[in-house]
Design a protein around this motif. Structure first.
Motif, PDB file in Angstrom:
ATOM      1  N   THR A 356      30.402  30.450  46.852  1.00 26.77           N
ATOM      2  CA  THR A 356      30.756  30.252  48.254  1.00 26.77           C
ATOM      3  C   THR A 356      29.818  29.247  48.920  1.00 26.77           C
ATOM      4  N   ARG A 357      28.530  29.357  48.611  1.00 26.01           N
ATOM      5  CA  ARG A 357      27.545  28.418  49.183  1.00 26.01           C
ATOM      6  C   ARG A 357      27.879  26.977  48.776  1.00 26.01           C
ATOM      7  N   LEU A 358      28.431  26.817  47.576  1.00 25.71           N
ATOM      8  CA  LEU A 358      28.778  25.495  47.065  1.00 25.71           C
ATOM      9  C   LEU A 358      30.143  25.006  47.561  1.00 25.71           C
ATOM     10  N   GLY A 359      30.780  25.790  48.437  1.00 27.08           N
ATOM     11  CA  GLY A 359      32.072  25.394  48.971  1.00 27.08           C
ATOM     12  C   GLY A 359      33.251  25.938  48.205  1.00 27.08           C
ATOM     13  N   GLY A 360      32.974  26.779  47.202  1.00 26.27           N
ATOM     14  CA  GLY A 360      34.036  27.341  46.396  1.00 26.27           C
ATOM     15  C   GLY A 360      34.608  28.607  46.991  1.00 26.27           C
ATOM     16  N   GLU A 361      35.563  29.175  46.271  1.00 26.88           N
ATOM     17  CA  GLU A 361      36.215  30.398  46.721  1.00 26.88           C
ATOM     18  C   GLU A 361      36.174  31.413  45.585  1.00 26.88           C
ATOM     19  N   ALA A 362      35.463  32.507  45.795  1.00 22.49           N
ATOM     20  CA  ALA A 362      35.332  33.547  44.774  1.00 22.49           C
ATOM     21  C   ALA A 362      35.245  34.897  45.458  1.00 22.49           C
ATOM     22  N   ARG A 363      35.676  35.917  44.758  1.00 20.70           N
ATOM     23  CA  ARG A 363      35.609  37.281  45.290  1.00 20.70           C
ATOM     24  C   ARG A 363      35.411  38.250  44.130  1.00 20.70           C
ATOM     25  N   GLU A 364      34.767  39.359  44.478  1.00 18.43           N
ATOM     26  CA  GLU A 364      34.577  40.413  43.490  1.00 18.43           C
ATOM     27  C   GLU A 364      35.831  41.262  43.370  1.00 18.43           C
ATOM     28  N   THR A 365      36.061  41.762  42.170  1.00 17.40           N
ATOM     29  CA  THR A 365      37.052  42.789  41.905  1.00 17.40           C
ATOM     30  C   THR A 365      36.285  44.007  41.402  1.00 17.40           C
ATOM     31  N   PRO A 366      36.938  45.160  41.236  1.00 12.85           N
ATOM     32  CA  PRO A 366      36.195  46.319  40.732  1.00 12.85           C
ATOM     33  C   PRO A 366      35.477  46.062  39.408  1.00 12.85           C
TER      34      PRO A 366
END
Length: 430
Positions: A356-366
């Motif tokens: 996210t800091r690098l401008g990307g898009e990521a999220r945690e899953t279980p």
């Protein structure tokens, strides 16, 4: 570990790569063979072992317990003696030290105290502590229910061992710890895993293999491992290169284009890093063996493909794969890696924060991560004292100008001169 004064500017690739990278010895194999050398019936010579913070911590632990370790031109020579205390052992942030050494220390004569870095006191230790107590060990430990570092072992010079149940869903190292010390237990061990999905099974297979190579009888069944008491042989042991540490260099061929080669890639191995051959192929690389060298060539069009992959057996590869996923043209999902929340840092949270800091898009899953295509930008990436977050940032930096790595020195945990090796791969002066 001391933080560097200023972030390391991760170099961007100015041209497709054409590099051969000599990767140091496997951390996992080095520390397993070091521990077995403490139990061997004759001196052990380790050829091309890893020289890093983690292996240095294991060596210091063994020396504190009475093992003699000397440098040789080819590696190390270890001569054992009756294990003894009192001893003070620093586990640093090394999972192999904080989990393997207690199972060895119960064989010593005296009081053994083990502590580590502040984050080490937060890492899961309960299953191995409970298992040793169930087998008769007297252990005082801190934290909730007395199940974390620092701990003190009151040992009497021998240990019975026997049958025990444990939950290794947080780390396969809990099983390996008991297996490695078991030949010196009077009854060996009969371990049954009771719990959720067991991560990193290749590491348990590695433990079984190194025991058999040293003459120890090991029986394996589903979620059960029996190690018989017996003699551990010494002799000459050649350590394979660390295939997981090879990962960032091989990934560089996709990020920067061109070809990267790693010599001495074993034809057969229990190292989880060997999974990279299939993973990188799926992401668009051409992967081939050239004699004993593995060569990876990036996609001709420069387009990295995202993937949906289960990394249960190779969680340590997740930061390397995540770096490529952040650069990929299509979405990715990394599964089977919930246990990474208990590693050197919470790796899932760290990867989401830094992508996210690098401008990307990521999220945690279980049980992992989802990463979407995005246009990345330069930023100073925090590493959280985690060597694999540092190498994640270096991979991204090959394609994204302006990436900096905070405390790149943390890579010394498993690679003593990562910045120099990385710049050498690019044909730059370190």
């Amino acid at each position: 570990m001391t933080q560097t004064a200023s972030p390391w500017p991760a170099p961007s690739a100015q041209a497709p790569l054409d590099a051969t990278v000599e990767v140091p010895g496997s951390k996992s194999l080095t520390n397993r063979h070091l521990l077995l050398a403490a139990l061997a019936d004759s001196p052990t010579e380790l050829i091309q072992p890893l020289r890093s913070r983690d292996s240095a911590l294991m060596i210091s632990a063994l020396q504190a317990l009475g093992v003699t370790v000397t440098d040789t031109d080819a590696g190390l020579r270890l001569e054992t003696a009756p294990l003894r205390g009192p001893a003070e052992i620093d586990a640093g942030l090394a999972g192999t030290v904080m989990r393997f050494v207690p199972a060895l220390a119960v064989l010593a004569d005296g009081e053994i105290r083990i502590d580590g870095d502040p984050r080490a006191r937060e890492r899961p230790m309960g299953p191995v502590i409970r298992a040793l107590r169930d087998l008769g060990a007297t252990i005082e430990a801190s934290g909730p229910h007395g199940e974390s570092l620092p701990l003190t072992i009151h040992a009497s010079g021998s240990f019975n061992g026997g049958a025990v149940e444990l939950d290794a869903s947080a780390s396969s190292q809990f099983v390996s710890a008991l297996m490695l010390a078991a030949p010196a237990y009077r009854r060996g061990v009969d371990i049954r895993h009771v719990g959720g999905a067991l991560p990193s099974l290749p590491h348990i297979a590695m433990t079984a293999q190194v025991l058999r190579e040293r003459g120890v009888e090991v029986d394996e069944a589903e979620a059960r491992w029996r190690v018989s008491p017996g003699t551990v042989s010494g002799g000459r042991i050649v350590v394979e290169p660390d295939l997981s540490n090879a990962g960032p260099f091989l990934a560089a061929a996709l990020a920067a284009g061109g070809t990267v080669r790693v010599p001495r890639w074993p034809e057969r191995t229990t190292q989880a890093g060997d999974l990279l051959r299939g993973i990188l192929t799926r992401m668009g690389a051409t992967v081939e063996r050239q004699g004993d060298t593995l060569a990876v060539t990036g996609p001709a069009d420069g387009v990295i493909r995202g993937l949906d992959v289960d990394l249960t057996e190779g969680g340590e590869l997740a930061p390397t794969v995540a770096a490529l996923c952040a650069l990929a043209a299509t979405p990715s999902r990394l599964r089977g890696i919930a246990h990474l929340r208990g590693h050197e840092t919470d790796r899932l949270a760290a990867l989401v924060t830094e992508i996210t800091r690098l401008g990307g898009e990521a999220r945690e899953t279980p049980d992992g991560l989802e990463i979407e295509p995005a246009t990345l930008r330069g930023a100073a990436v925090e590493t959280y004292h985690d060597h694999r977050i540092a190498t994640f940032a270096a991979i991204v930096g090959l394609r994204v100008p302006g990436v900096e790595v905070v405390n790149v020195a943390t890579t010394a945990k498993t690679m003593p001169d990562f910045p120099g090796m990385w710049q050498g791969m690019l044909g730059q002066r370190a």
